[in-house]
Design a protein around this motif. Structure first.
Motif, PDB file in Angstrom:
ATOM      1  N   HIS A 249       0.826  -1.203   0.000  1.00  0.00           N
ATOM      2  CA  HIS A 249       0.000   0.000   0.000  1.00  0.00           C
ATOM      3  C   HIS A 249       0.865   1.260   0.000  1.00  0.00           C
ATOM      4  O   HIS A 249       0.526   2.254  -0.660  1.00  0.00           O
ATOM      5  CB  HIS A 249      -0.927  -0.001   1.214  1.00  0.00           C
ATOM      6  N   GLU A 250       1.975   1.224   0.730  1.00  0.00           N
ATOM      7  CA  GLU A 250       2.872   2.381   0.775  1.00  0.00           C
ATOM      8  C   GLU A 250       3.486   2.650  -0.600  1.00  0.00           C
ATOM      9  O   GLU A 250       3.577   3.799  -1.041  1.00  0.00           O
ATOM     10  CB  GLU A 250       3.976   2.157   1.810  1.00  0.00           C
ATOM     11  N   PHE A 251       3.905   1.578  -1.285  1.00  0.00           N
ATOM     12  CA  PHE A 251       4.492   1.773  -2.603  1.00  0.00           C
ATOM     13  C   PHE A 251       3.446   2.271  -3.588  1.00  0.00           C
ATOM     14  O   PHE A 251       3.730   3.132  -4.432  1.00  0.00           O
ATOM     15  CB  PHE A 251       5.112   0.467  -3.124  1.00  0.00           C
ATOM     16  N   THR A 252       2.222   1.756  -3.490  1.00  0.00           N
ATOM     17  CA  THR A 252       1.156   2.211  -4.372  1.00  0.00           C
ATOM     18  C   THR A 252       0.874   3.692  -4.161  1.00  0.00           C
ATOM     19  O   THR A 252       0.675   4.445  -5.121  1.00  0.00           O
ATOM     20  CB  THR A 252      -0.125   1.388  -4.135  1.00  0.00           C
ATOM     21  N   ALA A 253       0.862   4.124  -2.894  1.00  0.00           N
ATOM     22  CA  ALA A 253       0.654   5.544  -2.596  1.00  0.00           C
ATOM     23  C   ALA A 253       1.789   6.384  -3.183  1.00  0.00           C
ATOM     24  O   ALA A 253       1.564   7.478  -3.727  1.00  0.00           O
ATOM     25  CB  ALA A 253       0.562   5.750  -1.084  1.00  0.00           C
TER      26      ALA A 253
END
Length: 259
Positions: A113-117
């Motif tokens: 999720h952090e990388f997607t953000a």
């Protein structure tokens, strides 16, 4: 593998093996006619710069270091990369690798999720650079348009955003739809008989049955409203989606066959 033009530094496309995200070089159609000297020091230096930017941007994403992203994007543009090529030739393959890491269990859901953000913020950044450049090609009226949507239950929006920006940069008209609006959008009287392509992004094989049901509904439309259907995304790239009658499976952006 990621194919970039060794001369003009534009992204050409992908080639097997798709799981290998290393950069390989060739010549785009335009540069192949110019016959540049690929063994010159300048050409080699360009290739090294491109590789270093890709690796640094990926490392920044793994650390959610957005402050590093802006200078890296600007560095790529200075190195003659088009903003849209940074998206399709760097950010999109990074998303694929992150998906593989999550699948292997080497990345947590929170990390994904952090990388997607991070990727979403980079897309915003690059889109702003594209708007500043304002160098989109113009297509003739009647050439057709692209409708883009995620498969039902696919909540990942970055990939479909990148594809839409790439198509817009090519001069194509695009429109985002979903499973509730797609039939009405395709059936608009003003679009009757106009060439249309529906691009559907599928992330997981569990979404296949819903996609099959969607395809059946779209294929049941009257002929003037019926589009060509192309299915892409992580599940297609990793060979997890079986053949669906009447549907083109596109494992990478090159499979769309656009000029």
């Amino acid at each position: 593998m990621l194919r970039w033009c060794a001369h003009c530094q534009q992204f050409i496309g992908e080639m097997p093996p798709h799981a290998d995200l290393s950069i390989t070089h060739g010549l785009c159609r335009k540069c192949s006619g110019e016959q540049p000297d690929l063994l010159s020091n300048d050409e080699f230096a360009h290739a090294v710069v491109l590789r270093d930017i890709f690796q640094a941007l990926f490392a920044a994403g793994r650390k959610s270091d957005f402050d590093a992203a802006g200078p890296l994007v600007d560095r790529a543009i200075v190195a003659n990369c088009r903003p849209v090529d940074i998206l399709v030739g760097m950010i999109a393959p990074m998303l694929y690798e992150i998906g593989r890491a999550w699948e292997r269990g080497t990345l947590t859901v929170a990390g994904e999720h952090e990388f997607t953000a991070f990727a979403e913020r980079v897309v915003d950044l690059v889109e702003a650079r594209m708007n500043q450049a304002s160098s989109q090609r113009a297509r003739l009226a009647g050439d057709g348009r692209y409708f883009l949507m995620n498969a039902p239950a696919n909540t990942h929006v970055v990939g479909i955003r990148i594809l839409a920006l790439w198509l817009q940069n090519q001069g194509w008209q695009t429109r985002h739809v979903d499973e509730l609006t797609v039939l009405d959008a395709l059936s608009e009287p003003s679009l009757a008989g106009e060439p249309k392509t529906l691009l559907v992004s599928i992330a997981l094989p569990e979404q296949c049955e819903a996609v099959r049901a969607l395809v059946e509904r779209v294929q049941a439309l009257p002929a003037p409203s019926r589009p060509k259907i192309v299915l892409g995304g992580y599940a297609v790239k990793t060979h997890l989606v079986p053949r669906i009658p009447g549907v083109v499976l596109a494992r990478d952006i090159s499979a769309l066959g656009l000029d």
